[in-house]
Scaffold this motif. Structure first.
Motif, short mmCIF file in Angstrom:
data_model
loop_
_atom_site.label_atom_id
_atom_site.label_comp_id
_atom_site.label_asym_id
_atom_site.label_seq_id
_atom_site.Cartn_x
_atom_site.Cartn_y
_atom_site.Cartn_z
N THR A 43 0.80 -1.23 0.00
CA THR A 43 0.00 0.00 0.00
C THR A 43 0.83 1.28 0.00
OG1 THR A 43 -0.09 -0.14 2.42
CG2 THR A 43 -1.94 -1.06 1.18
N ALA A 47 0.18 5.98 0.03
CA ALA A 47 0.48 6.77 1.23
C ALA A 47 0.43 8.26 0.95
CB ALA A 47 1.84 6.37 1.78
N MET A 52 -1.83 9.07 4.56
CA MET A 52 -1.97 8.14 5.68
C MET A 52 -0.79 7.18 5.71
SD MET A 52 -6.01 7.36 5.59
CE MET A 52 -5.95 5.66 6.03
N ALA A 53 -0.57 6.63 6.86
CA ALA A 53 0.50 5.63 6.96
C ALA A 53 0.09 4.37 6.22
CB ALA A 53 0.78 5.31 8.43
N ASN A 55 0.47 1.26 6.77
CA ASN A 55 -0.14 0.21 7.60
C ASN A 55 -1.62 0.48 7.86
OD1 ASN A 55 2.57 -0.28 7.73
ND2 ASN A 55 2.54 -0.93 9.87
N LYS A 56 -1.92 1.78 8.10
CA LYS A 56 -3.30 2.18 8.37
C LYS A 56 -4.16 2.00 7.11
CE LYS A 56 -6.37 4.34 11.09
NZ LYS A 56 -7.54 4.19 10.22
N ILE A 57 -3.59 2.37 5.98
CA ILE A 57 -4.31 2.21 4.71
C ILE A 57 -4.68 0.75 4.50
CG2 ILE A 57 -4.13 2.38 2.20
CD1 ILE A 57 -2.22 4.75 2.64
N GLU A 59 -5.06 -1.58 6.69
CA GLU A 59 -6.11 -2.02 7.64
C GLU A 59 -7.48 -1.53 7.21
OE1 GLU A 59 -5.01 -0.92 11.66
OE2 GLU A 59 -3.04 -1.89 11.34
N ASP A 60 -7.56 -0.28 6.77
CA ASP A 60 -8.84 0.26 6.31
C ASP A 60 -9.34 -0.48 5.09
OD1 ASP A 60 -8.67 2.03 8.31
OD2 ASP A 60 -8.46 3.83 7.05
N ALA A 78 2.28 -3.29 5.89
CA ALA A 78 1.71 -2.44 4.86
C ALA A 78 1.15 -3.26 3.70
CB ALA A 78 2.76 -1.48 4.35
#
Length: 563
Positions: A43, A47, A52-53, A55-57, A59-60, A78
């Motif tokens: 991902t 970014a 966004m980070a 890893n967060k992307i 997860e979403d 990620a």
RNA sequence: GUUACAGUAGCUCAGCUGGAUAGAGCAACGGUCUUCUAAACCGUAGGUCGAGAGUUCGAAUCUCUCCUGUAACACCA
């Protein structure tokens, strides 16, 4: 079924047009480890635009992905890891291979285009050495790969049957040779004269003048010169053909350099018409400054022709005769610069196939780091290497499988297979310092290892009571089989890639991967057990056998059913 | 000298268009054949990815410099 496209779609549906499907498709990668799934989407690319980070992307995003068609979809760091539905995937792959058989992976990208391949090209009156093996075996494999990709290859053995060395040979023969000697042992004795010539001409340089005279006579059609030339050629071809037979390689044409001897005027005329030929130090050259190349010498100062003069004639002939889709030359990498010149000259001349001309170079074979050369006597005879390999294979068979029928033929297939595979296993352009023991290895990542894997598969099929996998549901629920199924699925892609790169090693490496996966499966799962999945397992074994055999065949290596 | 190609474990080599802890095979050490061919399988050990800078969120991989090796560089092929 294109699983990469399926995953791309899943991601597209979860995104709001941040990326095009082409970008996603290209960004998808295969994790190294099976525990990380079958396809992964990194991902990082998102970014910046999403602020966004990664890893967060990930997860979403994973929450928005419809996972119903997958075994599971997971986030790790990620990456979004997709685990394919194994039973469905396996059924797809096995159904396809069983239905298509040896044609599995065949495509029509080449649209039947003609592809002359300049290959093997041993020199008359010289023995075939390991260097010729490379050109022969690489060219042969590329021809098979081209066929598999829908081309029509024309294997042309561009014999070195012309040139000043014949002047030298005739001088040597007349001074020190005899008819009986040549009849008895043609190449050995012809080489002897040739080597002696080079030794003596250092003391007596006038020998070179004599040799030049004889070659001129040959070019002018002198009766004695022509008679000797024909005879040397014939005797040499007899010996070459026995080696080709051992290797299992054939040719479509044997248009050597002599074949083009009376076809050189045309090229020279074109050069003159286009005013490309300039005189320099008494010789005729084509200036190639605009290509960043040195001038190409076309005619010697005495008016005699050179290698390139004949290669121009060859190109014109092939252009006219075949209208080639590709024009290939499997020749050692030491001639790379020469082929750049040739291509440039042909372009200047406006020869159509110049655009599609590819020099396919391969690395040099050395002994103790030194270049081979006939005149210095530093040479490795191909025939001797093949015989050593066949003999060793025979010994192994006597130890491991003494009751085997047809031992000699299988020893030949395995021994020769080891040599060919060993040559094709690594990238073409790698140099090889020759060590006999290295060539004679049958364990680990070798031809015999792949052949053995195939023979094991065949052995199982023989022992199975019925091989009625056609009516099977092709469903296998066994984690041990997964890697093998994935690799089987890759075969068509590998065939295309190997063709694009003119790289047999891609097929060889693939065959090792498949053999390794199958051997692992074989060691961990019992196949011949009477249960519901037996037919599917037999279909898997059959598929492995088909693909291994076909992969080896694309390399020019035979796959015996028993060994 | 110029140009091209190469430099990853003791040896031979993989590492796709830059991506998750650098992988195989030989060789070494140890384990697995009363059951589908042990030319096999499983495990242990082994690496400043030639050196240094740069680009990048991220470099064995791309760029530059340097070092080392090999090859080619006009009358051989």
């Amino acid at each position: 079924m294109d699983y990469r496209a399926q995953v791309t779609n899943s991601i597209m549906n979860a995104l709001n047009d941040e990326l095009s499907s082409a970008v996603i498709y290209e960004k998808l990668e295969r994790p190294k480890d099976l525990s990380m799934g079958d396809l992964a989407f990194p991902t990082f690319v998102l970014a910046k635009s999403m602020h966004m980070a990664p890893n967060k992307i990930a997860e979403d995003l994973v929450n928005k992905i419809d996972a119903t068609n997958y075994e599971k979809v997971e986030v790790k760091g990620a990456y979004i890891n997709f685990f394919l539905n194994k039973p469905n995937f396996g059924r797809d792959v096995l159904t396809t291979i069983i239905a298509e058989g040896a044609a599995y992976g065949q495509n029509d990208n080449g649209k039947g285009g003609n592809v002359p391949i300049d290959m093997s090209s041993p020199n008359i009156a010289k023995p075939m050495s390991m260097g010729h093996l490379r050109s022969t075996v690489i060219g042969n494999s590329i021809a098979k790969i081209l066929t598999k990709n829908g081309y029509n290859p024309i294997k042309d053995n561009h014999l070195g049957d012309w040139g000043t060395q014949f002047g030298k040979l005739i001088v040597g023969y007349k001074k020190w040779g005899s008819e009986e000697e040549v009849r008895e042992n043609p190449i050995d004795n012809l080489v002897k004269y040739y080597v002696r010539f080079h030794k003596e001409d250092q003391e007596n340089p006038e020998l070179d003048d004599e040799a030049r005279d004889w070659f001129r006579k040959l070019e002018d059609g002198d009766e004695e010169a022509t008679y000797l030339w024909k005879w040397f050629r014939e005797e040499s071809l007899k010996e070459f053909n026995s080696v080709y037979k051992k290797l299992g390689v054939g040719f479509d044409t044997y248009n050597g350099e002599a074949f083009y001897n009376d076809k050189m005027d045309k090229g020279i005329n074109i050069l003159k018409e286009k005013d490309l030929l300039h005189e320099s130090q008494g010789a005729s050259v084509v200036d190639l400054e605009k290509y960043g190349l040195n001038p190409a010498l076309i005619l010697k100062s005495d008016g005699a022709t050179l290698y390139i003069t004949r290669d121009i004639a060859t190109a014109l002939y092939r252009d006219k005769t075949y209208n080639p889709a590709l024009n290939l030359y499997v020749v050692g990498s030491e001639q790379t610069y020469y082929f750049e010149q040739l291509k440039a000259v042909l372009k200047e001349m406006g020869v159509k196939s110049a655009e599609n001309l590819h020099h396919i170079p391969f690395g040099l074979i050395t002994v103790n780091g030194k270049k081979l050369s006939t005149r210095s006597g530093r040479i490795i005879l191909l025939d001797e290497v093949l015989d050593a390999a066949i003999e060793l294979a025979g010994k192994q068979i006597n130890e491991k499988n003494p009751d085997l029928a047809n031992k000699d033929e299988i020893a030949r297939q395995v021994g020769v297979g080891a040599i060919i595979f060993g040559d094709l296993k690594n990238e073409r352009t790698n140099n090889i310092d020759f060590v006999l023991e290295d060539q004679l290895r049958f364990e680990g990542e070798t031809g015999p290892y792949v052949q053995y894997s195939h023979a094991r598969a065949e052995s199982i099929l023989r022992k199975a009571n019925n091989t009625n996998y056609n009516n099977s549901d092709m469903l296998i629920n066994d984690a041990n089989a997964w890697e093998t199924l994935r690799i089987l699925h890759d075969f068509p892609k590998v065939i295309q890639s190997a063709c694009k790169d003119f790289e047999p090693s891609e097929i060889a490496k693939y065959s090792i991967r498949l053999a390794k996966a199958f051997n692992k499966y074989y060691a961990h799962s019992k196949i011949l057990v009477e249960d519901q999945e037996l037919p599917a397992r037999l279909a898997l074994v059959k598929s492995v056998s088909i693909v291994l055999k076909e992969a080896l065949s694309l390399l020019g290596v035979e796959a015996p059913d028993e060994m």
